[in-house]
Design an enzyme around this catalytic site. Structure first.
Site, PDB file in Angstrom:
ATOM      1  N   CYS A 311       0.827  -1.215   0.000  1.00 54.79           N
ATOM      2  CA  CYS A 311       0.000   0.000   0.000  1.00 54.79           C
ATOM      3  C   CYS A 311       0.861   1.264   0.000  1.00 54.79           C
ATOM      4  O   CYS A 311       0.446   2.306  -0.503  1.00 54.79           O
ATOM      5  CB  CYS A 311      -0.958  -0.001   1.192  1.00 54.79           C
ATOM      6  SG  CYS A 311      -0.156  -0.252   2.789  1.00 54.79           S
ATOM      7  N   HIS A 743      -1.098   0.797   7.623  1.00 60.26           N
ATOM      8  CA  HIS A 743      -1.687   0.861   6.280  1.00 60.26           C
ATOM      9  C   HIS A 743      -1.619   2.286   5.745  1.00 60.26           C
ATOM     10  O   HIS A 743      -1.851   3.255   6.473  1.00 60.26           O
ATOM     11  CB  HIS A 743      -3.143   0.401   6.341  1.00 60.26           C
ATOM     12  CG  HIS A 743      -3.777   0.227   4.999  1.00 60.26           C
ATOM     13  ND1 HIS A 743      -3.274  -0.604   4.021  1.00 60.26           N
ATOM     14  CD2 HIS A 743      -4.884   0.793   4.457  1.00 60.26           C
ATOM     15  CE1 HIS A 743      -4.037  -0.554   2.949  1.00 60.26           C
ATOM     16  NE2 HIS A 743      -5.019   0.292   3.187  1.00 60.26           N
TER      17      HIS A 743
END
Length: 788
Positions: A311, A743
């Site tokens: 990510c 994340h």
């Protein structure tokens, strides 16, 4: 129908070292799921699209490889006349690809124009079978990256095996305690065969291997179905409870009569199953009232699939390709044909243009056909997402961090990409797309005694801001600490504030010190800001969520422009470092003192501060933790030797020892000499340069000498024109206590129609319209401001 090329093709099955590109085209993101399918070259296993772009035909013509295997995949339509059976017991199950898809395979000759050659031909059949069984390029790279993390252990190194004997093949067919004939683990100490634990993906197991290890204290076992002739296999140490590597696996297996060369891999390894599990991870995409955010589609609104902890890469790429300079450089009619290279997957220019077409064209921005929304299901038809496996492999090759499958610092990745792209070749009419990010910072030193001044400047492509941290009183006992919000202006004020540093004046000899202040000498078109919010908790750097207030409207930075040397200011005399044109670097005194107080040697501390923007002790400490093993970590900082190839002398001045290192890797000749010259003698960067410049033969490196005095002064990056107004364009946000975990997502201001501009969230493959971005702006990690 026969084809004359089959007999003369000299086809061979792909070896374990060959890359098999059977998922998507190496030059665009057309894939096996498209109506025309994908043509896989049966000679070199390149993947080429068979649709309107027909990159397969281009490859066949340029390489004279006419024979291809066309692979086309379609989703199965499952009709149910009654609801599925209710599960009555806990089960681990997962659909396989054959459960979900029908796959059609056709052999073609692109030169003869024959589309239905015999698949059962003795020449092509074994190659086709091997191509379909081989790990795809993306999966192979993922497995390789994960396996880089594995090590051996003391239990393997000190293992004492029993008396040698040959275990008969019939005794290797099932567990010694039950009838399971898969997921079998051989104890390397005594030769016992036991089944493993139940695994993700429906792999059965009754843990008899674990029971044997517990009972006998025999800790090391190998998974039979994972053994390959090349000597790789799943090796597990039950004592460590970790997957390990056995460097003497061949000898240990031979003790039980198992010869590596005769083994064939028949099952997925633990690493392959772990990757599958990682890719199934989900993230909530709802508003505060629980409603799903609305997916958006179109040019510039294409998601990137998470490859497993990727990510950080997806977020940075989305922000970069939102910039006009990247859009003009890597997408559009001005570019002309793609480079003609032997292996497009290994060419940086090709992969950057592939990304540009994929993210900006809109041709891949469509809902996932495999997801059906209805009143009976919560599924939302997001995009399937593009899979940037080739680019990730290419940009991470040779890098200690980005070549792994671990989560990484998104800002460090941005700096790495800027470095790679800057060193690439760019057409004169298009230029370097990172140039709009560049600007100059100017440092002013003034002696406290004689009041004389010295100005120095350095070119940057981003700026670090140190975010002040002030805890708010806890409302309840045991509550997580909250921090007082700060404004972006406060952070910039802190960045450009004056401070006193301890230095000896070259003019008057005073040791009273200097006042030091840095400010913008020029402003970029795109200002990249990294908000460092790190604190040290029990000697571990932890990210702190301090809200930073950033205005949505344009704001000006005029007050942060350096005024330069004034007429009434007297300059300090030039010292030796100035005469040698070495860039000035004065470490932040407070940060340096903090690092030395933590026990870091001064040389290391100065080097870390220089590498991280000279503003934040926490950022420098993180850098030190990541570079402890650098061979030159204790070599004093020498900026005079790091100002590019010119500073390192001519091409003939390449260090023979460094040349020998490159030659040992098969990288030799004028190309190696030029690579060292272009990268200031840095071997790691030289390797990256060689891979990103496959067409440069280095012929101009040996005799090239810069004509002394003929070159004009280099044009300074950025502009000092006022007003300098900037507006927030995109942000990379991070959730988690460490920048190396958690994340990353990106929020970008997009023009969705003539009348509507809105913030859009890019969460891997999910691209959705966002109503309120204020809260996310406060927790951003990287900001992209555009000059307006």
């Amino acid at each position: 129908m026969s084809c004359p090329h089959i007999g003369s093709a000299s086809l061979a099955k792909p070896s374990p070292t060959d890359n098999v590109y059977r998922e998507d085209c190496t030059q665009c993101f057309d894939s096996i799921d498209d109506p025309a399918g994908l043509d896989v070259c049966l000679k070199c296993f390149n993947g080429g699209c068979a649709g309107d772009r027909n990159h397969a035909k281009l490859h066949a013509t340029s390489r004279n490889h006419p024979l291809v295997l066309n692979i086309r995949r379609t989703r199965k339509i499952i009709e149910r006349n009654e609801p599925p059976l209710k599960m009555s017991k806990l089960a681990i199950a997962a659909e396989t690809e054959s459960d979900r898809y029908d796959t059609t395979r056709t052999v073609k000759c692109l030169e003869c124009g024959i589309d239905n050659l015999n698949k059962e031909d003795a020449t092509t059949a074994p190659v086709i079978d091997a191509v379909m069984k081989a790990n795809t390029f993306s999966r192979k790279e993922e497995v390789k990256a994960w396996e880089q993390e594995l090590t051996t252990c003391e239990h393997i190194l000190t293992m004492q095996q029993g008396e040698p004997r040959k275990i008969e093949s019939q005794d290797l067919g099932h567990c010694s305690k039950c009838d399971l004939n898969e997921n079998l683990w051989l104890c390397l100490e005594c030769g016992n065969l036991g089944c493993g634990r139940a695994q993700f993906g429906g792999v059965s197991g009754n843990s008899h291997g674990l029971a044997h290890a517990t009972e006998t204290k025999h800790g090391v076992a190998v998974k039979l179905g994972s053994i390959t002739p090349e000597g790789t296999a799943d090796v597990y140490c039950y004592n460590c409870d970790e997957e390990r590597i056995d460097d003497n696996l061949g000898a240990h297996l031979a003790n039980w009569g198992i010869i590596l060369a005769e083994r064939e891999k028949t099952e997925k390894s633990l690493t392959e199953m772990q990757i599958e599990q990682n890719l199934r991870w989900e993230f909530s995409m709802t508003t505060e009232d629980g409603k799903e955010l609305t997916p958006v589609f179109g040019p510039g609104l294409t998601g990137l699939k998470n490859l497993g902890n990727s990510c950080y890469l997806a977020s940075i790429l989305q922000c970069l390709y939102d910039l006009p300079s990247f859009q003009q450089r890597y997408y559009g009619d001005k570019l002309g044909p793609l480079p003609s290279v032997p292996d497009p997957a290994e060419d940086l220019e090709t992969q950057l243009r592939k990304l540009g077409d994929g993210l900006l064209s809109g041709r891949y921005s469509k809902s996932d056909a495999d997801v059906f929304a209805s009143e009976h299901t919560p599924n939302v038809p997001y995009q399937k997402g593009l899979q940037p496996s080739m680019f990730k492999h290419l940009m991470g090759r040779g890098h200690d961090e980005f070549s792994t499958m671990r989560q990484q610092d998104a800002f460090e990745l941005l700096q790495h990409l800027i470095k790679l792209i800057t060193r690439s070749k760019h057409p004169a009419e298009l230029g370097d797309p990172t140039q709009p990010m560049r600007f100059a910072m100017e440092q002013r030193l003034q002696c406290l005694n004689c009041k004389k001044v010295r100005y120095s400047s350095n070119e940057q492509d981003s700026v670090f801001i140190d975010v002040p941290m002030e805890k708010l009183p806890a409302e309840e006992e045991g509550q997580e600490p909250k921090y007082k919000p700060v404004t972006l202006k406060q952070c910039l004020d802190s960045l450009t504030a004056s401070e006193v540093v301890e230095l000896t004046c070259a003019g008057c000899g005073s040791k009273d010190g200097f006042t030091k202040r840095q400010a913008f000498k020029t402003f970029p078109d795109v200002l990249v800001v990294n908000a460092r919010k790190m604190a040290v908790v029990n000697w571990v750097p932890v990210k702190i969520d301090v809200p930073v207030i950033v205005d949505d409207e344009p704001f000006d930075l005029d007050e942060y422009l350096s005024k330069g040397q004034q007429p009434d200011e007297e300059a300090l005399p030039e010292d030796e470092s100035a005469k040698s044109n070495a860039p000035a670097f004065v470490p932040n005194a407070e940060a340096l003192a903090m690092l030395e107080a933590m026990g870091f040697p001064r040389v290391r501390a100065e080097k870390a501060l220089h590498a991280t923007g000279n503003s934040d002790a926490n950022a420098a400490m993180e850098w030190l933790f990541g570079h402890m093993d650098d061979p030159d970590i204790d070599v004093p900082l020498d900026l005079s030797a790091s100002s590019g190839g010119a500073a390192s002398g001519g091409a003939g001045a390449a260090d023979p020892e460094k040349l020998a290192m490159l030659e040992s890797m098969g990288l030799s000749g004028p190309r190696a000499v030029k690579a060292l010259k272009e990268t200031g003698g840095d071997v790691e960067r030289a390797i990256e340069w060689l891979f990103s410049h496959p067409d440069d033969d280095g012929a101009d490196a040996v005799d090239e000498e810069a004509p002394a005095g003929n070159e004009g002064p280099k044009k300074e990056a950025g502009s000092s024109e006022l007003p300098a107004k900037f507006q927030l364009q995109s942000i990379v946000c991070h959730k988690g206590t460490s920048i190396h975990a958690g994340h990353y997502v990106a929020f970008i201001r997009k023009k969705l129609s003539e009348d509507e501009t809105s913030w859009v969230l890019f969460n891997d493959e999910k691209v959705v319209k966002v109503v309120d971005v204020e809260e996310m702006k406060k927790t951003a990690y990287v900001y992209f401001f555009k000059r307006v």
